[in-house]
Write a protein that holds these residues in place. Structure first.
Motif, mmCIF file in Angstrom:
data_model
loop_
_atom_site.group_PDB
_atom_site.id
_atom_site.type_symbol
_atom_site.label_atom_id
_atom_site.label_comp_id
_atom_site.label_asym_id
_atom_site.label_seq_id
_atom_site.Cartn_x
_atom_site.Cartn_y
_atom_site.Cartn_z
ATOM 1 N N ALA A 39 -4.444 22.717 10.357
ATOM 2 C CA ALA A 39 -5.038 22.975 11.664
ATOM 3 C C ALA A 39 -4.147 23.931 12.455
ATOM 4 O O ALA A 39 -2.947 23.690 12.580
ATOM 5 C CB ALA A 39 -5.224 21.671 12.432
ATOM 6 N N TRP A 47 -4.288 17.342 7.117
ATOM 7 C CA TRP A 47 -5.566 16.770 7.518
ATOM 8 C C TRP A 47 -5.638 15.312 7.077
ATOM 9 O O TRP A 47 -5.090 14.935 6.044
ATOM 10 C CB TRP A 47 -6.716 17.546 6.885
ATOM 11 N N LEU A 51 -10.462 17.803 1.478
ATOM 12 C CA LEU A 51 -11.346 18.927 1.762
ATOM 13 C C LEU A 51 -12.795 18.561 1.499
ATOM 14 O O LEU A 51 -13.694 18.942 2.251
ATOM 15 C CB LEU A 51 -10.942 20.137 0.918
ATOM 16 N N ASP A 53 -14.210 15.626 1.778
ATOM 17 C CA ASP A 53 -14.706 14.777 2.860
ATOM 18 C C ASP A 53 -14.903 15.579 4.148
ATOM 19 O O ASP A 53 -15.809 15.291 4.940
ATOM 20 C CB ASP A 53 -13.747 13.621 3.108
ATOM 21 N N ARG A 54 -14.069 16.577 4.368
ATOM 22 C CA ARG A 54 -14.226 17.403 5.568
ATOM 23 C C ARG A 54 -15.510 18.221 5.504
ATOM 24 O O ARG A 54 -16.221 18.370 6.495
ATOM 25 C CB ARG A 54 -13.005 18.314 5.735
ATOM 26 N N VAL A 58 -18.863 17.903 8.050
ATOM 27 C CA VAL A 58 -19.571 18.989 8.738
ATOM 28 C C VAL A 58 -21.047 18.980 8.348
ATOM 29 O O VAL A 58 -21.932 19.163 9.198
ATOM 30 C CB VAL A 58 -18.919 20.343 8.413
ATOM 31 N N ALA A 81 -10.098 14.058 15.885
ATOM 32 C CA ALA A 81 -9.972 14.630 14.540
ATOM 33 C C ALA A 81 -11.321 15.118 14.026
ATOM 34 O O ALA A 81 -11.393 16.134 13.322
ATOM 35 C CB ALA A 81 -9.375 13.591 13.588
ATOM 36 N N VAL A 82 -12.387 14.403 14.371
ATOM 37 C CA VAL A 82 -13.725 14.851 13.969
ATOM 38 C C VAL A 82 -14.049 16.187 14.620
ATOM 39 O O VAL A 82 -14.529 17.119 13.965
ATOM 40 C CB VAL A 82 -14.787 13.796 14.354
ATOM 41 N N ARG A 84 -11.972 18.417 15.730
ATOM 42 C CA ARG A 84 -11.111 19.449 15.166
ATOM 43 C C ARG A 84 -11.627 19.890 13.788
ATOM 44 O O ARG A 84 -11.611 21.070 13.455
ATOM 45 C CB ARG A 84 -9.676 18.928 15.056
ATOM 46 N N THR A 85 -12.092 18.932 12.991
ATOM 47 C CA THR A 85 -12.614 19.260 11.658
ATOM 48 C C THR A 85 -13.865 20.117 11.747
ATOM 49 O O THR A 85 -14.019 21.097 11.019
ATOM 50 C CB THR A 85 -12.916 17.962 10.884
ATOM 51 N N TRP A 88 -12.998 23.755 12.982
ATOM 52 C CA TRP A 88 -12.261 24.595 12.039
ATOM 53 C C TRP A 88 -13.057 24.885 10.767
ATOM 54 O O TRP A 88 -13.081 25.997 10.271
ATOM 55 C CB TRP A 88 -10.928 23.943 11.695
ATOM 56 N N HIS A 89 -13.750 23.866 10.215
ATOM 57 C CA HIS A 89 -14.408 24.031 8.929
ATOM 58 C C HIS A 89 -15.865 24.467 9.047
ATOM 59 O O HIS A 89 -16.417 24.998 8.079
ATOM 60 C CB HIS A 89 -14.338 22.725 8.120
#
Length: 260
Positions: A39, A47, A51, A53-54, A58, A81-82, A84-85, A88-89
């Motif tokens: 991040a 994280w 990856l 799970d991220r 999304v 954290a959700v 932020r994920t 970013w993703h």
């Protein structure tokens, strides 16, 4: 305790519309775009999720349009954290421009769709009686794959203007592009209209209109699958969020067809 995870293969198709093998193709595409990077606002801290799970998070956000609060306990992380994920993703899931532009032997279909959004700097009161953004979508007539999504414009912008201003015109290359009658004044191929004083169209124009409508009709079934994603019915993201959401959903649509 994490409830939703990519290790539970039965959940992948529910929330992404992709079979596990195609979902991992999406994960590899996100990886190439920098999905494994840390991040930027918290360098050095890894994280909390893998990856896979991220990416699933999304996709689930786009499929269900849940807020970060109900998503957090499902993935066993905090609401921050959700957020932020997703921030970013999410953009990493968007379609990447093709290496080659369409050639003159290809036939493309372009159409505009209204995506309701709460970002008033990007939207306008539209014919669907909601504040929406106009997004131009380009697909191939043969495969029905989405080639590109234009930059969002206010929903009261005409399609003929949005075609150029959204930059979707640049993705057409030298291909033949067809559309409905809302693209007057462009070089797009449209159906013939009766001129002043004409009672009916000549037979050859009527035949041309019939074949034109048969090809153009392929756009709606293709895009109906994209609009099934709940986030496109009420997008809460700001700025480029509407764009990358629509483009990311189109990317997953292409993968679901098995041709991307």
């Amino acid at each position: 305790m994490q409830i939703v995870t990519a290790q539970r293969r039965e959940l992948i198709e529910v929330f992404t519309g992709l079979r596990p093998r195609r979902f991992h193709r999406l994960v590899r595409a996100v990886h190439r775009e920098g999905g494994r990077a840390l991040a930027p606002d918290r360098p050095g801290r890894p994280w909390a999720l893998t990856l896979e799970d991220r990416v699933l998070l999304v996709a689930m956000y786009c499929r269900t349009n849940l807020t970060v609060r109900p998503l957090a306990p499902l993935f066993g992380i905090s609401p921050v954290a959700v957020d932020r994920t997703i921030s970013w993703h999410g953009p990493l899931l968007a379609l990447t421009p093709g290496k080659r532009k369409p050639g003159r032997h290809q036939v493309l279909i372009v159409g505009g769709t209204l995506v309701p959004t709460r970002d008033r700097t990007l939207s306008a009161s539209s014919k669907n009686y909601r504040f929406s953004a106009n997004l131009q979508v380009l697909i191939t007539a043969e495969t029905r794959l989405v080639l590109g999504v234009g930059r969002p414009l206010p929903g009261n912008r005409n399609d003929c203007i949005a075609f150029a201003e959204s930059r979707i015109k640049d993705a057409c290359g030298s291909a033949t592009v067809i559309a409905d009658g809302g693209y007057q004044g462009t070089d797009i191929l449209m159906s013939h209209r009766r001129q002043a004083g004409q009672d009916r169209l000549p037979d050859w124009k009527g035949q041309h209109n019939a074949s034109h409508c048969q090809v153009r009709a392929r756009f709606e079934p293709a895009f109906v699958r994209v609009k099934n994603w709940t986030i496109l019915r009420d997008c809460r993201l700001k700025g480029d969020g509407v764009y990358w959401t629509t483009s990311g959903v189109a990317h997953m649509h292409n993968l679901a067809l098995g041709r991307a």
